[in-house]
Write an enzyme that holds these catalytic residues in place. Structure first.
Site, PDB file in Angstrom:
ATOM      1  N   GLU A  88       0.609  -1.234  -0.009  1.00 31.33           N
ATOM      2  CA  GLU A  88       0.090   0.106  -0.088  1.00 31.33           C
ATOM      3  C   GLU A  88       0.824   1.174  -0.030  1.00 31.33           C
ATOM      4  O   GLU A  88       1.988   1.457   0.515  1.00 31.33           O
ATOM      5  CB  GLU A  88      -0.980   0.102   1.285  1.00 31.33           C
ATOM      6  CG  GLU A  88      -2.084  -1.053   1.124  1.00 31.33           C
ATOM      7  CD  GLU A  88      -2.754  -1.133   2.090  1.00 31.33           C
ATOM      8  OE1 GLU A  88      -4.016  -1.493   2.249  1.00 31.33           O
ATOM      9  OE2 GLU A  88      -2.500  -0.634   3.324  1.00 31.33           O
TER      10      GLU A  88
ATOM     11  N   CYS B 267       3.169   8.505   1.030  1.00 31.52           N
ATOM     12  CA  CYS B 267       4.037   7.654   2.093  1.00 31.52           C
ATOM     13  C   CYS B 267       4.404   6.340   1.176  1.00 31.52           C
ATOM     14  O   CYS B 267       3.295   5.710   0.737  1.00 31.52           O
ATOM     15  CB  CYS B 267       2.896   7.668   3.162  1.00 31.52           C
ATOM     16  SG  CYS B 267       3.463   6.249   4.415  1.00 31.52           S
TER      17      CYS B 267
ATOM     18  N   CYS C  80       6.539  -6.523   7.141  1.00 27.35           N
ATOM     19  CA  CYS C  80       7.534  -6.140   8.015  1.00 27.35           C
ATOM     20  C   CYS C  80       7.990  -7.015   8.905  1.00 27.35           C
ATOM     21  O   CYS C  80       7.273  -7.774   9.463  1.00 27.35           O
ATOM     22  CB  CYS C  80       7.019  -4.724   8.861  1.00 27.35           C
ATOM     23  SG  CYS C  80       8.310  -3.766   9.572  1.00 27.35           S
TER      24      CYS C  80
ATOM     25  N   CYS D 152       6.654  -4.695  15.862  1.00 28.34           N
ATOM     26  CA  CYS D 152       6.209  -3.623  17.020  1.00 28.34           C
ATOM     27  C   CYS D 152       4.764  -3.877  17.332  1.00 28.34           C
ATOM     28  O   CYS D 152       4.060  -4.022  16.483  1.00 28.34           O
ATOM     29  CB  CYS D 152       6.302  -2.140  16.105  1.00 28.34           C
ATOM     30  SG  CYS D 152       8.083  -1.883  15.731  1.00 28.34           S
TER      31      CYS D 152
ATOM     32  N   CYS E 122       1.573  -1.855  15.970  1.00 28.34           N
ATOM     33  CA  CYS E 122       1.488  -1.681  14.615  1.00 28.34           C
ATOM     34  C   CYS E 122       0.826  -2.510  13.929  1.00 28.34           C
ATOM     35  O   CYS E 122       1.383  -3.902  14.014  1.00 28.34           O
ATOM     36  CB  CYS E 122       2.960  -1.136  14.040  1.00 28.34           C
ATOM     37  SG  CYS E 122       3.087  -0.881  12.482  1.00 28.34           S
TER      38      CYS E 122
ATOM     39  N   CYS F  83      -0.855   6.390   9.897  1.00 30.22           N
ATOM     40  CA  CYS F  83       0.092   5.567  10.319  1.00 30.22           C
ATOM     41  C   CYS F  83       0.055   4.176  10.898  1.00 30.22           C
ATOM     42  O   CYS F  83      -0.788   4.219  11.794  1.00 30.22           O
ATOM     43  CB  CYS F  83       0.910   6.455  11.313  1.00 30.22           C
ATOM     44  SG  CYS F  83       1.479   8.023  10.929  1.00 30.22           S
TER      45      CYS F  83
END
Ligand code: SAH
Length: 345
Positions: free
Chosen positions: A94, A107, A114, A118, A121, A332
């Site tokens: 994305e 962005c 990933c 975290c 997230c 975010c």
């Protein structure tokens, strides 16, 4: 076996010149090609109307001219748009386009998924599928700007993935954006979880862009709780790498800090953060309003304004980044295609 064609995006201007003159065409035609590809952003050589037809066809035949395929596009009530792409080498990522007055920030994702995990997230919950190639990172810009025709003034590497764990592709994509497509390096920010080795390397290579570091806590145990990778990175080591970066490049960095209710928003947390940002580190602090992720136990802090005041009183330049595009899961840390495909705004 089918021979794999070289990817047109990889060639430098000098390499095109060698190819074109090698085929018996004049060198200036390489410059024309370069302009079509990198300035006008046209990825189909058959459309290069000022080149001879035979050359256009030979280019098309000899090279691969990939662009991302648009899988989904959603628009937020605040004008933010999110795109899901199928990448040329497979897999989906994305990117998010965020207009604000005269500015429009894109962005970008640097990896598919990933590896960092975290705790707060959404992308972190996916795991890592693979690294993107340099041109695939660039192509998110190309596609939004040229395929879809939206203006872009700024770029942030704050989408899916950890840029410094895909170091050479990220540095390559930065070169494409600045030297080839002509974006100003002042308008590009790379955001990292804070990998000391990568930060030192960035200070030494010809890195073009601004650096932002996701600290989220300057208290070791808390940072480790939020960012599992921090268990292997002492805060002092991170601090030293950031100091080295600021000194070596004579620059300021941004410290990103997601403010989480009851987790990292106390006055002791503010004091620890204040102590962390000391010379040789020169940094402004960007407090991020947390976007809740379904299934995760974190909430945005109600104390963010007080937290900002505490830092301002201590003389730290501190801003608050408000949420954009949260109604379409484009904010975010919400990029996670599993949750977003076919999702209703
Ligand atoms: N891996 C890089 C870049 C991707 S994340 C990094 O860690 O910096 C971009 C920023 O969004 C990071 O500061 C990240 O911590 C933050 N973020 C992640 N999830 C979030 C959420 N749900 N709400 C607000 N910010 C979030």
């Amino acid at each position: 076996m089918v021979a794999v064609k070289p990817v047109a995006w990889h060639l430098s201007e000098a390499e095109w010149q060698a190819v074109i003159t090698g085929w018996g065409y004049p060198a200036y035609q390489a410059r024309l090609l370069w302009r079509w590809l990198w300035q006008k952003g046209v990825a189909d050589p058959l459309a290069y109307s000022d080149l001879p037809q035979a050359l256009r066809e030979k280019l098309k035949e000899t090279y691969d001219w990939p662009v991302p395929t648009l899988i989904a596009r959603v628009e937020s009530q605040d004008g933010t748009q999110k795109f899901l792409w199928e990448m040329p080498e497979g897999g989906q990522v994305e990117s998010v386009w965020i207009p604000k007055g005269a500015r429009a920030t894109l962005c970008l994702s640097s990896q598919i998924g990933c590896s960092l995990n975290c705790r707060f997230c959404a992308t972190g919950q996916l795991g890592l599928e693979r690294n993107l190639q340099d041109y695939e990172i660039y192509l998110q810009y190309h596609a939004v700007r040229h395929q879809l025709g939206l203006p872009i003034t700024n770029i942030v590497y704050m989408g899916m993935g950890e840029p410094l764990l895909n170091f050479s592709a990220v540095v390559g994509s930065l070169e494409y954006l600045t030297q080839r497509a002509g974006l100003s390096s002042r308008r590009i920010t790379v955001s990292t979880v804070g990998i000391p080795k990568g930060i030192r390397r960035l200070a030494e290579v010809d890195f073009v862009g601004e650096l932002a570091v996701s600290l989220h806590s300057a208290i070791a145990e808390k940072r480790q709780m939020l960012i599992p990778l921090a268990e292997r990175i002492a805060l002092d080591e991170l601090k030293a790498a950031l100091g080295y970066y600021c000194e070596k490049r004579r620059e300021w960095i941004t410290i990103e800090y997601v403010v989480l209710e009851g987790v990292n928003d106390s006055s002791a947390d503010a004091a620890a953060l204040r102590a962390f940002v000391a010379p040789p580190i020169r940094a402004k602090v960007n407090l991020i309003v947390y976007n809740p992720v379904p299934g995760l136990p974190f909430r945005p802090s109600g104390r963010i304004a007080a937290f900002q005041q505490a830092l301002l009183r201590e003389g730290l330049i501190t801003t608050i980044r408000r949420s954009r595009g949260s109604d379409i899961a484009a904010a975010c840390g919400q990029l996670a295609r599993r949750h977003s495909v076919n999702q209703k705004p």
